[in-house]
Structures are given as C-alpha cells and as structure tokens.
Design an enzyme around this catalytic site. Structure first.
Site, PDB file in Angstrom:
ATOM      1  N   HIS A 189      37.804  43.082  50.222  1.00 17.39           N
ATOM      2  CA  HIS A 189      37.707  44.821  49.935  1.00 17.39           C
ATOM      3  C   HIS A 189      39.207  44.758  50.173  1.00 17.39           C
ATOM      4  O   HIS A 189      40.015  43.824  49.084  1.00 17.39           O
ATOM      5  CB  HIS A 189      37.406  45.192  51.540  1.00 17.39           C
ATOM      6  CG  HIS A 189      36.816  46.942  50.712  1.00 17.39           C
ATOM      7  ND1 HIS A 189      37.521  47.343  49.899  1.00 17.39           N
ATOM      8  CD2 HIS A 189      36.459  47.743  51.626  1.00 17.39           C
ATOM      9  CE1 HIS A 189      37.416  48.980  50.498  1.00 17.39           C
ATOM     10  NE2 HIS A 189      36.748  49.249  51.220  1.00 17.39           N
ATOM     11  N   HIS A 206      35.198  43.786  40.059  1.00 17.56           N
ATOM     12  CA  HIS A 206      34.574  44.945  40.707  1.00 17.56           C
ATOM     13  C   HIS A 206      33.207  44.981  40.739  1.00 17.56           C
ATOM     14  O   HIS A 206      32.888  44.837  39.063  1.00 17.56           O
ATOM     15  CB  HIS A 206      35.616  45.810  40.174  1.00 17.56           C
ATOM     16  CG  HIS A 206      35.543  47.200  41.347  1.00 17.56           C
ATOM     17  ND1 HIS A 206      34.532  47.732  41.363  1.00 17.56           N
ATOM     18  CD2 HIS A 206      37.041  47.260  42.007  1.00 17.56           C
ATOM     19  CE1 HIS A 206      35.056  48.764  42.314  1.00 17.56           C
ATOM     20  NE2 HIS A 206      36.778  47.874  42.379  1.00 17.56           N
ATOM     21  N   ASP A 242      44.147  45.341  42.830  1.00 14.63           N
ATOM     22  CA  ASP A 242      44.486  44.755  43.459  1.00 14.63           C
ATOM     23  C   ASP A 242      45.358  43.883  43.057  1.00 14.63           C
ATOM     24  O   ASP A 242      46.527  43.058  43.709  1.00 14.63           O
ATOM     25  CB  ASP A 242      44.024  43.955  44.725  1.00 14.63           C
ATOM     26  CG  ASP A 242      43.129  44.976  45.704  1.00 14.63           C
ATOM     27  OD1 ASP A 242      44.798  46.338  45.933  1.00 14.63           O
ATOM     28  OD2 ASP A 242      42.482  45.197  46.476  1.00 14.63           O
TER      29      ASP A 242
HETATM   30  N1  ACO Z   1      36.343  34.849  39.895  1.00 11.89           N
HETATM   31  C1  ACO Z   1      35.927  34.118  39.197  1.00 11.89           C
HETATM   32  N2  ACO Z   1      34.419  34.496  39.518  1.00 11.89           N
HETATM   33  C2  ACO Z   1      34.018  36.192  39.869  1.00 11.89           C
HETATM   34  C3  ACO Z   1      34.872  37.086  39.944  1.00 11.89           C
HETATM   35  C4  ACO Z   1      36.061  36.754  40.173  1.00 11.89           C
HETATM   36  N3  ACO Z   1      37.157  37.308  40.851  1.00 11.89           N
HETATM   37  N4  ACO Z   1      34.036  37.754  40.295  1.00 11.89           N
HETATM   38  C5  ACO Z   1      33.188  38.173  40.350  1.00 11.89           C
HETATM   39  N5  ACO Z   1      32.661  36.846  39.721  1.00 11.89           N
HETATM   40  C6  ACO Z   1      31.462  35.804  38.993  1.00 11.89           C
HETATM   41  C7  ACO Z   1      30.812  35.188  39.975  1.00 11.89           C
HETATM   42  O1  ACO Z   1      30.663  33.474  40.638  1.00 11.89           O
HETATM   43  C8  ACO Z   1      29.134  35.535  39.189  1.00 11.89           C
HETATM   44  O2  ACO Z   1      29.206  34.958  38.297  1.00 11.89           O
HETATM   45  P1  ACO Z   1      28.003  34.211  38.259  1.00 11.89           P
HETATM   46  O3  ACO Z   1      27.176  35.442  37.831  1.00 11.89           O
HETATM   47  O4  ACO Z   1      28.041  33.345  37.153  1.00 11.89           O
HETATM   48  O5  ACO Z   1      27.624  33.619  39.639  1.00 11.89           O
HETATM   49  C9  ACO Z   1      29.478  37.345  39.083  1.00 11.89           C
HETATM   50  O6  ACO Z   1      31.258  36.838  38.875  1.00 11.89           O
HETATM   51  C10 ACO Z   1      29.084  38.463  39.540  1.00 11.89           C
HETATM   52  O7  ACO Z   1      29.929  38.368  41.215  1.00 11.89           O
HETATM   53  P2  ACO Z   1      28.663  39.733  41.993  1.00 11.89           P
HETATM   54  O8  ACO Z   1      29.857  38.472  43.546  1.00 11.89           O
HETATM   55  O9  ACO Z   1      27.594  39.482  41.728  1.00 11.89           O
HETATM   56  O10 ACO Z   1      30.382  40.493  41.436  1.00 11.89           O
HETATM   57  P3  ACO Z   1      29.915  41.482  42.551  1.00 11.89           P
HETATM   58  O11 ACO Z   1      30.188  42.662  41.940  1.00 11.89           O
HETATM   59  O12 ACO Z   1      28.936  41.712  43.694  1.00 11.89           O
HETATM   60  O13 ACO Z   1      31.304  41.131  43.310  1.00 11.89           O
HETATM   61  C11 ACO Z   1      33.921  41.784  43.842  1.00 11.89           C
HETATM   62  C12 ACO Z   1      32.483  42.072  42.888  1.00 11.89           C
HETATM   63  C13 ACO Z   1      32.650  41.010  45.710  1.00 11.89           C
HETATM   64  C14 ACO Z   1      35.455  42.600  43.909  1.00 11.89           C
HETATM   65  C15 ACO Z   1      34.629  40.197  43.460  1.00 11.89           C
HETATM   66  O14 ACO Z   1      34.523  40.528  41.839  1.00 11.89           O
HETATM   67  C16 ACO Z   1      35.081  39.495  43.912  1.00 11.89           C
HETATM   68  O15 ACO Z   1      34.840  38.515  44.180  1.00 11.89           O
HETATM   69  N6  ACO Z   1      36.310  39.240  42.856  1.00 11.89           N
HETATM   70  C17 ACO Z   1      37.601  38.614  44.519  1.00 11.89           C
HETATM   71  C18 ACO Z   1      37.954  39.762  45.023  1.00 11.89           C
HETATM   72  C19 ACO Z   1      38.523  41.001  44.672  1.00 11.89           C
HETATM   73  O16 ACO Z   1      39.644  40.801  43.725  1.00 11.89           O
HETATM   74  N7  ACO Z   1      38.345  42.101  45.558  1.00 11.89           N
HETATM   75  C20 ACO Z   1      39.154  43.572  45.412  1.00 11.89           C
HETATM   76  C21 ACO Z   1      38.023  44.308  45.134  1.00 11.89           C
HETATM   77  S1  ACO Z   1      38.447  46.358  44.782  1.00 11.89           S
HETATM   78  C22 ACO Z   1      39.111  46.311  46.062  1.00 11.89           C
HETATM   79  O17 ACO Z   1      37.629  46.571  46.866  1.00 11.89           O
HETATM   80  C23 ACO Z   1      40.156  47.686  46.236  1.00 11.89           C
END
Ligand code: ACO
Length: 498
Positions: free
Chosen positions: A330, A370, A426
């Site tokens: 987050h 996201h 971010d």
């Molecule tokens: N890098 C690589 N792969 C990713 C990323 C990433 N940053 N984010 C998602 N994926 C992939 C997952 O591995 C998954 O792949 P799969 O379908 O082959 O298993 C697919 O994309 C879907 O990912 P989920 O984790 O199911 O997506 P979710 O909506 O639950 O997660 C999140 C959202 C937590 C923001 C995620 O994208 C992430 O971890 N990003 C990196 C952390 C980040 O930047 N957080 C800030 C969010 S903005 C904020 O809070 C202000």
C-alpha cells in the site's frame, strides 16, 4: 443438474414505500425476513419467494428490470432479489437455504474483490478509464488550481469553500498546529533508527489520550475540533518524527507560513530565523498532498472505517489507517520503489531485472499495478510532470534514468500489457521526495499526512451513515469439528499454570 441461474417467477406483491431501515444484524435479518414473508403470505418452500424485503428510500417496487432471479439447484426453488445501484444486498441471500437448519447463503469475497462496503459521495474512480474525482471535481483540475487545505475542506464538506469558509478553516487549522510538550518526550523514547511510520502511528494514537473529549463522536463540535486537530498536527508530528530520526532539535510550527511551507520549515529549518523553502518544493508538496488526499475504499481507508465503526475516537481510527498504509503493498510501495531502483543500480541492468520479475520468483515491479486502475493511474501522469519541475531545480540523477527505463521497457512488454500493469502514483513520487532530500523511510509519512484529509472525511461519512454498524465480516469455518480435549503433555513435567 442445471447450473445456470434461472429467473424466478415474481410473486404478485405490492411493495409499499417505507422509511424503515433494512435489518443489518443477521439475527435481526432472520426474524425480519420470516416476519415479512409471513405477513405477505409468501411461503418458504415450494414456490417462488420474492425477497424485496430490504426496503430502500428510493424504490417503491421491485420490478423485473431491477431485480435478480436466482434458481437454487439444491432445492429447485427460485428467488428474486432487488438490484439497486448495480448491487444486491448480501443479506438478501440469507433466506436461500438448502435446509431448515442451513445458516443461509453467504457471499465469499476474500480481499473485497467484488463487495461494496458502503455508499460514499466522496471519491469517484473509473479504473478502466483512468478517472479520479473528489466530490465530482477532476483530480487534474484540483492539482493544478486548488490548495491542499481547500481540497481537505472539499472532501469533508462536499463543496468547495467560499472565501470566508476557507479563511475560518485555515485559521482554525493554523491555530491548532502545536502539540503538547510531552509529545516531544515520548518521541525521544524511540531509538534513533525507529521507522518514522511507527513513530507517527504511535504519536497519533497517543493524541487520543491528550484529547479524551474526542470520544464524544456524535457531538458535531467535537468532531469538528478533532478533524481540525488532526489536519493541523499531522505535519507537526511528522516533522518531529523526522527530526528525531536525524538527531536534530524539534522545530515548532511557524504559523505565519502556509500549510506546506510551514511543514517544510519544521523539517529543514536550522538556525535561520525563518526558513524559506524553494517555491518548486512547496508546490510539489501541495500537489502530492492533493493527489494522495483520498482514494475511496483503499486498504487504509477501509481500516479507518472498520476501526471507526467501533465508535472509537478519530485519533485512534486514523492511527489504524497509518498502520495499514505502512505496508509495502500500500503506502509503503513508494519506499519500495526507491529500494528496488537502488538495487537495480544502473539503467543497463533494467532488462535483466524485468526478466526476473516476469520469471515470477517473488519480485514485483514496485510502483506498477493497481487493484482498481487497469490503465495509467491519472495521478501518475501528474506526478511525472511534477518530477520534471522538481528536477529542474535539483538536476536529474541516475535513479530517474533507471525509472524511465523501467517504465519504457515494461510498457512495451506483453507481460505487463496483458495484465494491465501501468505505473501507479508511487512510481515517481519516491523520486521527487528523494530529490527533495527526504530519507526513503519518510516517504510513507508524507503520504499519511495527505491521506489524513481523506480518512477523516470517510470516517465522518461512515459515522453519519445510518446503515453502518460495527464492521464484522462473516467467515467460512474450515477447521476441526468438535473434538474432546486430550492433553499431549507429559503430566510429570507439566508446569503449573498458577
Ligand atoms: N509486478 C509484476 N507483476 C505484477 C505486479 C507487479 N507490480 N502487480 C501485479 N502483477 C501480476 C501478478 O503476479 C498477477 O499475475 P498472474 O495473473 O500471472 O498471477 C497479476 O499481475 C494480477 O496481480 P494481483 O496481485 O492479483 O493484483 P492485485 O489487484 O491483487 O494487486 C497490487 C494490486 C497489490 C497493487 C499489485 O499490483 C502490486 O503488488 N503492485 C506492486 C506494489 C505497489 O506498487 N503498490 C502500490 C499500490 S498504489 C497504492 O497503494 C497507493
């Protein structure tokens, strides 16, 4: 057995408009549902049951077009439940039972992937179109033209302030910027390497002890004062956390300065009588605070609402939001972006890093992806422009080159494109904060100062929403059935509990 949902026959029931609130506890829902079914002559078994029992102020009848037909293949019964605002009420599923002893159908939704927990008029997001609005105003216009405190007013009150409303709001917030002297003493109790988010959360939670009258949350005046205090004191507390971790003396607020300039003064002032921050830095802080001020039902806002639903005071509720924000998935992500960029070390290492991410060995491209935005985060676009303005003052560094290279390669790579992973807010904020010489572990604190405006608006909206009750999800129990206690301990060695 048929596996598709079949529209049930709609019972001929005249629905009367009522101001009665829908039952929210399950026990209440149970008795309400059986009472209404009985009083309307509806049978529980063997025929279609119309479940329009949650009476809403704006609907007078459940028609074929605003209802959902459900056919239960377990019992061959059909049900019709109302659809309002594109949603059904989960409690309307409760009368769908496989047997008399059945608890009733629940919806299972870990991580709230498809569950609305509230009705809110504060922030609108269209994740596919990349739209973000506060109270209807596009984020791009607010970031360009408004001040952060104007936005905080808008979030809380629902309308932009008139000049006199703004003057009073500014005056009240400025008046409350100082914190009790004892706060300095307990901050001094932290080790030099304490994470500033831990310090901030603890000091905001401690405010509850300094202002016990804040517990009177249903007194509008107390709510107003608490909101003012939190908006006013968060920059002071954040700056004190910074100064403590640097081993520097605390700097008191300079109430002749505007909000963001005063914050930068408390961070950076040394022996000079007045600290004058670079206008580009003041503008960057204002814009970043506006961009981070609210984001509807994100993890920390959900924490504030859930904790606040126990009717605890707002200092405690906001402290819980700060702790939720601390997590690396987050608000902690901007810190992680910088750590990732440091680990990459050079733009030439970007392609191999991207391959590692795609290899799925646990490393993610931080600052990408996201839960809601499946296109470019509108805030990220603004932040990228803002970064250019700040870098004009500070100069570009290799970290920016690495970030640009990461973005360039990822946006052209099918792994990221097919998963709709774009830079989020971010991705570039950390680079701006770094250029302004904020330490990496302080980035999330800056986010928390800004998000306090949104948390407070959401907290008050939750409190005044007559449909809300203490947040208490259901679970699906998957543990052992009842079993007798048989000790596994050696009785000769067992230590007495008393
Ligand atoms: N890098 C690589 N792969 C990713 C990323 C990433 N940053 N984010 C998602 N994926 C992939 C997952 O591995 C998954 O792949 P799969 O379908 O082959 O298993 C697919 O994309 C879907 O990912 P989920 O984790 O199911 O997506 P979710 O909506 O639950 O997660 C999140 C959202 C937590 C923001 C995620 O994208 C992430 O971890 N990003 C990196 C952390 C980040 O930047 N957080 C800030 C969010 S903005 C904020 O809070 C202000």
């Amino acid at each position: 057995m048929e596996s598709v949902l079949v529209r049930g026959r709609v019972a001929e029931v005249a629905w009367t408009h009522s101001r009665e609130r829908p039952p929210v506890t399950l026990a209440a829902a149970d008795s309400y549902l059986s009472h209404t079914r009985a009083s309307r002559g509806l049978k529980d078994h063997g025929e279609s049951v119309h479940m329009g029992t949650t009476v809403r102020p704006d609907t007078t009848a459940v028609t074929a077009t605003d209802s959902l037909g459900i056919h239960d293949n377990r019992t061959s019964k059909s049900y019709t439940i109302p659809v309002s605002d594109g949603a059904i009420r989960a409690v309307d599923l409760r009368p769908i039972r496989a047997s008399e002893r059945d608890f009733g159908l629940m919806s299972y939704d870990p991580a709230f992937m498809n569950t609305a927990s509230c009705r809110s008029a504060i922030t609108y997001i269209d994740g596919d179109a990349g739209i973000l609005r506060y109270r209807g105003y596009p984020i791009e216009q607010l970031a360009e033209k408004a001040s952060f405190l104007e936005v905080a007013y808008l979030l809380r009150h629902g309308e932009l302030p008139t000049q006199s409303e703004y003057d009073r709001w500014m005056h009240d917030i400025t008046y409350h910027t100082y914190v009790h002297e004892n706060v300095k003493r307990f901050l001094e109790g932290f080790r030099y390497d304490a994470h500033p988010m831990s310090m901030l959360a603890s000091s905001v939670a401690a405010m509850s002890a300094f202002y016990p009258e804040a517990k009177d949350i249903f007194d509008p005046q107390q709510r107003y004062v608490s909101i003012i205090r939190l908006l006013a004191k968060l920059p002071t507390l954040a700056a004190f956390c910074y100064r403590h971790s640097k081993g520097l003396p605390f700097v008191y607020p300079d109430n002749d300065l505007p909000y963001s300039a005063n914050f930068l003064s408390m961070i950076a002032r040394m022996s000079e009588p007045r600290y004058e921050a670079s206008p580009a830095f003041v503008r960057a802080i204002e814009v970043l605070f506006i961009l981070h001020a609210d984001h509807e039902q994100n993890c920390s806002t959900n924490a504030v609402r859930a904790v606040g639903s126990s009717h605890v005071d707002p200092f405690s509720a906001v402290a819980s939001g700060i702790l939720a924000l601390y997590g690396p998935l987050h608000g902690g992500a901007n810190e992680q972006v910088l750590r990732m960029i440091e680990a990459i070390g050079h733009p030439k290492n970007v392609p191999s890093f991207i391959e590692e991410v795609k290899g799925g060995k646990g490393q993610r491209l931080m600052g990408f992806g996201h839960r809601v935005y499946k296109s470019y985060d509108p805030r990220a676009k603004i932040v990228k422009q803002l970064a250019d303005e700040v870098f004009k003052v500070t100069g570009r560094d290799k970290d920016l080159e690495i970030a640009l290279e990461l973005e360039r390669i990822a946006l052209a790579d099918d792994y990221f494109v097919s998963r709709k992973l774009y830079p989020n807010v971010d991705f570039y904020t950390g680079l701006i904060y770094r250029a302004m010489k904020f330490p990496t572990d302080f980035f999330t604190v800056l986010f928390a100062v800004a998000r306090t405006a949104g948390w407070l608006a959401q907290w008050e909206e939750m409190l005044l929403d007559k449909e809300q009750k203490i947040a208490r999800p259901r679970q699906i129990y998957v543990g052992h059935a009842e079993r007798p206690y048989v000790s596994q301990l050696d009785y000769a060695k067992k230590v007495s509990k008393f």
